[in-house]
Design an enzyme around this catalytic site. Structure first.
Site, PDB file in Angstrom:
ATOM      1  N   GLY A   1      -3.345   2.518  14.241  1.00  0.00           N
ATOM      2  CA  GLY A   1      -4.053   1.577  13.901  1.00  0.00           C
ATOM      3  C   GLY A   1      -4.200   1.199  12.320  1.00  0.00           C
ATOM      4  O   GLY A   1      -3.362   1.705  11.610  1.00  0.00           O
ATOM      5  N   ALA A   2      -5.407   0.225  12.109  1.00  0.00           N
ATOM      6  CA  ALA A   2      -5.494  -0.136  10.689  1.00  0.00           C
ATOM      7  C   ALA A   2      -4.173  -0.973  10.585  1.00  0.00           C
ATOM      8  O   ALA A   2      -3.480  -0.523   9.602  1.00  0.00           O
ATOM      9  CB  ALA A   2      -5.810   0.860   9.710  1.00  0.00           C
TER      10      ALA A   2
ATOM     11  N   HIS B   1      -0.966  -3.049   9.602  1.00  0.00           N
ATOM     12  CA  HIS B   1      -0.453  -3.810   8.316  1.00  0.00           C
ATOM     13  C   HIS B   1       1.058  -4.286   8.916  1.00  0.00           C
ATOM     14  O   HIS B   1       1.374  -4.167   9.699  1.00  0.00           O
ATOM     15  CB  HIS B   1      -0.576  -2.954   7.080  1.00  0.00           C
ATOM     16  CG  HIS B   1       0.264  -1.638   7.163  1.00  0.00           C
ATOM     17  ND1 HIS B   1       1.383  -1.417   7.688  1.00  0.00           N
ATOM     18  CD2 HIS B   1      -0.146  -0.400   7.148  1.00  0.00           C
ATOM     19  CE1 HIS B   1       2.010  -0.145   7.606  1.00  0.00           C
ATOM     20  NE2 HIS B   1       0.868   0.383   7.296  1.00  0.00           N
TER      21      HIS B   1
ATOM     22  N   HIS C   1       3.435  -2.036  10.734  1.00  0.00           N
ATOM     23  CA  HIS C   1       3.243  -1.903  11.891  1.00  0.00           C
ATOM     24  C   HIS C   1       3.877  -3.220  12.567  1.00  0.00           C
ATOM     25  O   HIS C   1       4.666  -3.146  13.706  1.00  0.00           O
ATOM     26  CB  HIS C   1       1.972  -1.801  12.263  1.00  0.00           C
ATOM     27  CG  HIS C   1       0.887  -0.614  11.884  1.00  0.00           C
ATOM     28  ND1 HIS C   1       0.124  -0.705  10.999  1.00  0.00           N
ATOM     29  CD2 HIS C   1       1.617   0.702  11.954  1.00  0.00           C
ATOM     30  CE1 HIS C   1      -0.332   0.638  10.539  1.00  0.00           C
ATOM     31  NE2 HIS C   1       0.503   1.243  11.322  1.00  0.00           N
TER      32      HIS C   1
ATOM     33  N   GLN D   1      -2.788  15.941  15.836  1.00  0.00           N
ATOM     34  CA  GLN D   1      -1.865  15.652  14.584  1.00  0.00           C
ATOM     35  C   GLN D   1      -2.603  15.910  13.149  1.00  0.00           C
ATOM     36  O   GLN D   1      -1.841  16.113  12.375  1.00  0.00           O
ATOM     37  CB  GLN D   1      -0.914  14.652  14.652  1.00  0.00           C
ATOM     38  CG  GLN D   1      -1.588  13.419  14.191  1.00  0.00           C
ATOM     39  CD  GLN D   1      -0.799  12.244  14.618  1.00  0.00           C
ATOM     40  OE1 GLN D   1      -0.363  11.837  15.499  1.00  0.00           O
ATOM     41  NE2 GLN D   1      -0.388  11.566  13.352  1.00  0.00           N
TER      42      GLN D   1
END
Ligand code: AMP
Length: 294
Positions: free
Chosen positions: A31-32, A34, A37, A61
């Site tokens: 996510g987040a 940008h 992605h 992770q």
């Protein structure tokens, strides 16, 4: 676009797409979102009919001193971006949906031979013990849930992409893996969700990473230097001039398995990890006549 949060719901939607004969593409993310992605989403959308993306900050992770709790999360913004980019199914599971129990099995890389350590012992793995076991485990789970025909990973996380390529090959997943070139800001900084941690001064200092890699590329391409130590010294010189940048590693490696190289041949890669203030950033570049950083 449909947003789903449970494994059973996602499986039902994918089964319906399969009944219609659709090929399934998949982009796993934390996510987040940008433009990096979004380039992965474009890559699978060009090749498949049903595009699945996941947003899951995978606790497995992150080490105890990593940034799991601070990691940027913005599912509403991710939803808007994913919908606009043509994602069909957005999977946003909770931690308990993905790990109803603490997993007993973790997928881990094996040593290549008695003298060559496993790929997760080097570079990112050396600094972040257990990181790639967590990555490969969640990727394996997601591949089993989504059953994609095509997946896309970013070259920005080259060691991760290299390990996922090995995972698909060694565990016989019938999946096409697309590795997408690193998307950068106009000034050369590789896009990363962690760039959100940087202050304005740190953002400027962080440009030393792509500049160091660019200096190494130029020394190889323009000056004909192939000796890895000399190239690394050229990169170090750029980094030495940057305040608040602490280099973790700067290396030249074989693209097949990321073992260190003494001499650069076309296709070899330069890898860097550095802390800028409290933010750890990674980047890499290929020694190739077609690729040139500023
Ligand atoms: P993350 O959300 O950071 O786990 O990344 C999800 C996927 O996006 C991984 O395959 C990354 O390699 C990829 N990715 C992250 N940043 C970039 C970038 N700047 N360019 C291309 N791919 C990226």
């Amino acid at each position: 676009m449909k947003t789903v949060t449970t494994i059973s719901e996602l499986r039902a939607h994918i089964a319906a797409a399969r009944v219609q004969g659709q090929a399934v593409g998949f982009v796993p993310t934390m996510g987040a979102l940008h433009a990096g992605h979004l380039a992965l989403i474009d890559a699978v959308r060009q090749r498949t009919d049903c595009v699945v993306a996941s947003v899951f900050v995978n606790p497995l992770q992150f080490g105890p001193r990593d940034d799991f709790h601070a990691y940027p999360r913005d599912v509403p913004a991710d939803t808007t971006l994913a919908r606009a980019r043509g994602v069909d199914l957005l999977f946003t599971p909770s931690v308990s949906a993905m790990y109803p129990v603490q997993p007993m099995i973790v997928v881990a890389p094996a040593p290549a031979s008695p003298d060559v350590p496993a790929l997760d012992a080097r570079w990112e793995g050396a600094t972040r013990p257990g990181h790639f076991g967590g990555v490969l485990t969640v990727v394996a789970k997601l591949f089993n849930i989504v059953t994609p025909d095509v997946v896309a990973f970013g070259r920005k996380d080259l060691q991760q992409a290299t390990l996922v390529r090995a995972l698909v090959r060694d565990l016989d997943w019938p999946i096409e893996l697309v590795i997408v070139p690193t998307v950068r800001d106009a000034d050369g900084l590789a896009l990363s969700s962690r760039n959100a941690y940087l202050s304005a001064a740190e953002r400027t200092a962080a440009l030393a990473l792509p500049r160091a890699l660019g200096a190494m590329q130029r020394a190889w391409m323009d000056d004909g230097i192939t000796d890895a130590d000399t190239l690394i010294a050229a990169g170090r010189q750029v980094l030495d001039g940057a305040t608040s940048v602490v280099v973790d590693y700067l290396a030249v490696a074989d693209p097949a398995d990321l073992t260190p190289l003494a001499r650069v041949t076309p296709g070899a890669v330069a890898l860097i990890a550095a802390r800028v203030g409290r933010t750890r950033l990674i980047d890499n570049v290929e020694f190739s006549p077609g690729e040139r950083l500023r």
